[in-house]
Design an enzyme around this catalytic site. Structure first.
Site, mmCIF file in Angstrom:
data_model
loop_
_atom_site.group_PDB
_atom_site.id
_atom_site.type_symbol
_atom_site.label_atom_id
_atom_site.label_comp_id
_atom_site.label_asym_id
_atom_site.label_seq_id
_atom_site.Cartn_x
_atom_site.Cartn_y
_atom_site.Cartn_z
ATOM 1 N N GLU A 131 1.670 2.010 3.420
ATOM 2 C CA GLU A 131 2.664 1.345 2.587
ATOM 3 C C GLU A 131 2.191 1.292 1.139
ATOM 4 O O GLU A 131 1.090 0.819 0.854
ATOM 5 C CB GLU A 131 2.894 -0.094 3.064
ATOM 6 N N CYS A 132 2.999 1.778 0.234
ATOM 7 C CA CYS A 132 2.800 1.617 -1.205
ATOM 8 C C CYS A 132 1.385 2.042 -1.617
ATOM 9 O O CYS A 132 1.077 3.226 -1.661
ATOM 10 C CB CYS A 132 3.105 0.185 -1.613
#
Length: 430
Positions: free
Chosen positions: A317-318
């Site tokens: 994620e990210c």
């Protein structure tokens, strides 16, 4: 079950909500009260500060992402354990769909308005009455931030026309430092506990008037349904160090409820993915601040490549995704080699690239979460889906799939769909 509860809100970001909430939490805890703090809306950093200030875990409340039922369960449980519940709002009181005001009205929690009075006096009253009447919301009182003198405080108090001024904070010589994604992480701030104690001591506070607020009665919530142990017997390796820190407390708890064993490792210390990992979770954080160490972490890079080659499910994620690109441009003119599982280059920029609540449609139903980043990924990797923005429904973040890797700027709130989360970390899905 009941407890004294207020939602601490303001007219906008930058008014000092987190500073006031942290100072008040520390002040109440020092007075021997049991304090539970919640954060309204998606956020990773503010809860870390508020946990440090209060000494208790800080959960997220959000009517859309978390859902009304879970918000009710969290508040009802907190009311059993605490004397006072503080809920820090998000942005301005009425900003967002749903807003902090919506949360306050849903659970009957009065608003404690924070105003930055540094450049105003009598106008403070107009601001607070507008905040109260626009919704409307129940206004418990006010804490005025950046007060210059006792005379200044008296002018603000007179302008409130009957709305209590519970406290003030002076203009601070030292304040909680910030960077591009919000406050600097608590463990990076030298003397953070001394600073919180200092803010607590500087706050003038009418404890008797605050104690006179009526308790909020939270009806007993139905017990939360326990998810099926879809990850029973599996070990999920989670990256955790200064570069990978943005994880909802509820996410790791949900993985445990699904039956998984959690094993942490630190890529910045060149620790490899644990050999017994059945899946890997690379959450967000600040890889752009640690490019040189990540680029030099040869064991970590080799281990994540080996896990990928073996078909181990990897959810990034990210910031976790940024560390898996071919290269990361740090915004200071340097390109750093990353793990190379995701073709392409990440560029850190000064302009905000993504912000707000989003949802991902999966075969198991909708998985909710949010996005917040200042970088962009230029890649030819296959896109298997896009999130949708809430409430507009417009196209949101791309979700990439390369072999067993699922990567996106989207931060998922795992309890919103346990079955979808179990599928992401299962080899059959990967």
């Amino acid at each position: 079950m009941g407890a004294r509860a207020v939602l601490i809100a303001a007219v906008s970001s930058g008014q000092g909500k987190t500073t006031v909430t942290a100072a008040l939490a520390r002040k109440l805890a020092q007075a021997g009260q049991r304090v539970r703090v919640f954060k309204c809306g998606p956020d990773f950093i503010d809860p870390m500060v508020l946990q440090r200030a209060s000494g208790a875990p800080v959960e997220t409340l959000d009517l859309w992402m978390v859902g009304r039922e879970r918000c009710h369960q969290l508040l009802a449980q907190a009311a059993l354990e605490a004397d006072t519940i503080l809920i820090e709002g998000v942005m301005g009181l009425y900003d967002g769909t749903p807003s902090a005001a919506d949360l306050a009205r849903e659970f009957g929690v009065p608003v404690l308005a924070v105003i930055d009075a540094g450049a105003m006096a009598q106008t403070a009253g107009a601001l607070v009455h507008g905040l109260r009447d626009y919704g409307p919301v129940e206004m418990a009182g006010v804490i005025a931030n950046r007060i210059g003198s006792a005379g200044h405080a008296a002018m603000v108090q007179a302008s409130l026309r009957g709305i209590p001024l519970f406290g003030t904070l002076p203009k601070q010589g030292r304040s909680l430092p910030e960077r591009h994604l919000g406050l600097v992480l608590p463990h990076e701030v030298a003397g953070i506990d001394d600073l919180l104690d200092e803010l607590s001591a500087q706050m003038t506070f009418d404890a008797a008037a605050f104690a006179a607020l009526p308790e909020i009665r939270f009806e007993a919530a139905a017990p939360a349904a326990q998810p099926e142990p879809l990850l029973a017997g599996r070990t999920i390796a989670i990256a955790r160090d200064e570069s990978f820190l943005f994880v909802y407390h509820a996410n790791t708890e949900l993985l445990r409820q699904l039956g998984a064993r959690i094993a942490y490792f630190a890529p910045l210390n060149d620790e490899p993915v644990p050999a017994d990992a059945d899946a890997v979770y690379l959450p967000g954080g600040y890889p752009e601040l640690h490019c040189e160490r990540l680029a030099g972490a040869a064991r970590w890079r080799a281990s994540i490549r080996a896990a990928h080659a073996a078909g181990t499910p990897i959810v990034a994620e990210c910031g976790g995704m940024m560390a898996l690109a071919d290269a990361l441009a740090d915004g200071a003119g340097h390109d750093w080699p990353m793990a190379g599982l995701l073709p392409g280059r990440v560029t850190v920029q000064k302009k905000l690239a993504g912000l707000g609540p989003q949802a991902l449609a999966t075969p198991q139903g909708v998985l909710r979460g949010h996005t917040f980043h200042y970088s962009r990924l230029d890649t030819g990797a296959p896109v298997i889906a896009h999130t949708s923005k809430n409430p507009s429904g417009a196209q949101g973040e791309a979700v990439y799939r390369v072999g067993s890797l699922t990567a996106s700027y989207f931060h998922a709130y795992f309890p919103s769909n346990p079955a979808a989360v179990a599928a992401l970390f299962s080899r059959s899905e990967a």
